[in-house]
Each structure stands twice: as C-alpha cells, then as structure tokens.
Write a protein that holds these residues in place. Structure first.
Motif: not given
Length: 268
Positions: A51-59, A69-75, A87-94, A243-246
């Motif tokens: 989670f440094a020097d990277a771009e990702l999508k995860a749930q 169950s509940r699913t949270v998605r973010f980039s 420095k980090s920026l996270v955007r929640f999608l669902a 369960t955290l999935v990248l």
C-alpha cells in the motif's frame, strides 16, 4: 440528521483505518528493541500489504456470526515522500451509501498525521483526529491498529525458534508493543524468512485474551514486489471474520503531489 450521520455516526472514526491501510511507514531500528529487533525491523519495513507507491482496487467481505455478509469496495493511491512517510488517498465505491466518500492521509514524522474525510452528502471536508485506534476499518474486523503497523514499529521483539506455516519456514517472534496508544498487549508473529511477509499473526488484547487471528491466504509477486492479495482476519470475541482481497494492483511512483491536497477533495 443526515443519512451519513444516522447510519454512520462513527464514520470518521471507522474511516481512519482506510488511510493507514494505504500508508505504512518504514520502520527505524531505534523504534524496535529485543532479540528479534533486526527481523521485526525487516518485517515492518517490507510493505507486504503493497500500500505504498501503488494504485489498487480492493474489497472487504464481512461475514457476521449469523451468516449475513456485507461487502465494502474501494480504490486507493499512495506514494512515499521524504523517504519514509506516505501520502494516501482512498475512494469508497460500494455499498451505495458509501459511494463517493473519500479519505486522505498525510503522515507526519513528529506530529499526528493529517487526516481528512470528504462526505458527498454534506459536500464538505472534515479533519479527523487520530486519537482512537481501536475502531474498525469500515465495519470490518481489521482495526486501525492492525493496519497502521504501529504495534510492530514501536515494540520489543523476542526471537523464538523458526516454525512452519504450512510448508513455509518462518521467523517466529513475540512482539510487545511499547507505544502509549497500543491496542494489544502482545502479538505472536510468523513471517517468511525470504521476503519478511507475515503469514500469520495472533493478537492478544490488553487483558491478555486471544482476540484475533490474521492469516494470509494468497500472495503474488508483481514487478518484483510481493503483495498480500488475499487475507483473513478472524475476530474471536465477535465470532465474525473479514476477508480482504486486492483485486487490482499497479505499482506506481508517479503520482503528483497535488493529488494528496485536501483542498482537491471537494473539487473532484
């Protein structure tokens, strides 16, 4: 009261974990003592979360003890600056009630980190205090304390005999956090000897009870870096697990500095 206020009254508190999940700090040897100090320093600095020097999508998939169950998605986007800080920026999608929420963190060396939340329903940015570390990452079983790795970066580490996790030989350590805001009395850690990735960790609360168990279920090497792509946190007291999935990982070092400017959160 707004929808965010009613349903997510603790939203700022829960969101703190999101930024730290995206922003590990490389450890300094002076922060870690004990017979396992050299190994723990390598573990804390390995950034196996990626989670440094990277771009990702995860749930994050949260399963309650009743089977719901509940699913949270973010980039997320994150970069190192000044060598060891992020420095980090996270955007929640669902889910829909979180879509558009953004969280920004800028780590500081000698003061508290800067943390900001943008809530689209309110169309405003709020600054968040980092005093509380026990809150969950968006209702998951990963706490702020699990994700910022502070418990590993400020600690006394005792080396134990090597032990296997599955077929992999690991360094084993007992880690006693030394920071005043520690959320655990100790951690038992198993980390691969070759790349220092933690494969298993057991967390004990301040009363000494076994509170949670973290395990890595999948890891991948991308552009020479190792990433934990699937992991599980089991909450023994709550009888639930996350369960955290990248899903997508792109190592990058070219993010412009103004991407992490709090004034831009309302403009995008």
């Amino acid at each position: 009261m707004s929808g965010y206020g009613m349903k997510f009254g603790l939203l700022p508190f829960a969101l703190m974990g999101a930024a730290v999940l995206l922003g590990p700090t490389r450890a300094h040897a002076d922060d870690i003592t004990g017979s396992g100090a050299a190994v723990l320093t390598q573990i804390a600095a390995s950034d196996s979360w990626g989670f440094a020097d990277a771009e990702l999508k995860a749930q994050a998939l949260i399963r309650e003890k009743d089977g719901k169950s509940r699913t949270v998605r973010f980039s997320a986007q994150s970069r190192y600056y000044e060598g060891t800080l992020t420095k980090s920026l996270v955007r929640f999608l669902a889910p829909p009630d979180l879509n558009g929420v953004k969280f920004l963190q800028v780590q500081k060396r000698d003061t508290d980190d800067e943390r900001y939340i943008y809530l689209p329903e309110l169309k405003r940015v709020r600054r968040v205090s980092g005093k509380l570390r026990a809150g969950s990452f968006m209702t998951t079983d990963f706490a702020f304390a699990d994700l910022d790795r502070r418990e590993l970066r400020f600690a006394e580490a005792t080396a134990l005999p090597d032990e296997k996790v599955g077929d992999t030989v690991c360094n084993r350590l007992t880690v006693k956090p030394t920071s005043s805001d520690a959320q655990y009395s100790r951690l038992e850690v198993w980390a691969r000897k070759d790349n220092h990735m933690i494969l298993k960790s057991q967390m004990y609360d301040l009363k000494g009870a076994h509170a949670k168990t973290f395990t890595v279920e999948e890891s991948k090497q991308i552009q020479g870096r190792w990433f934990v792509t699937r992991s599980r946190m089991e909450n023994h007291s709550g009888q639930r697990a996350t369960t955290l999935v990248l899903e997508q990982i792109v190592p990058r070092k070219d993010f412009p500095d103004n991407l992490f400017d709090s004034r831009r959160l309302e403009q995008e």
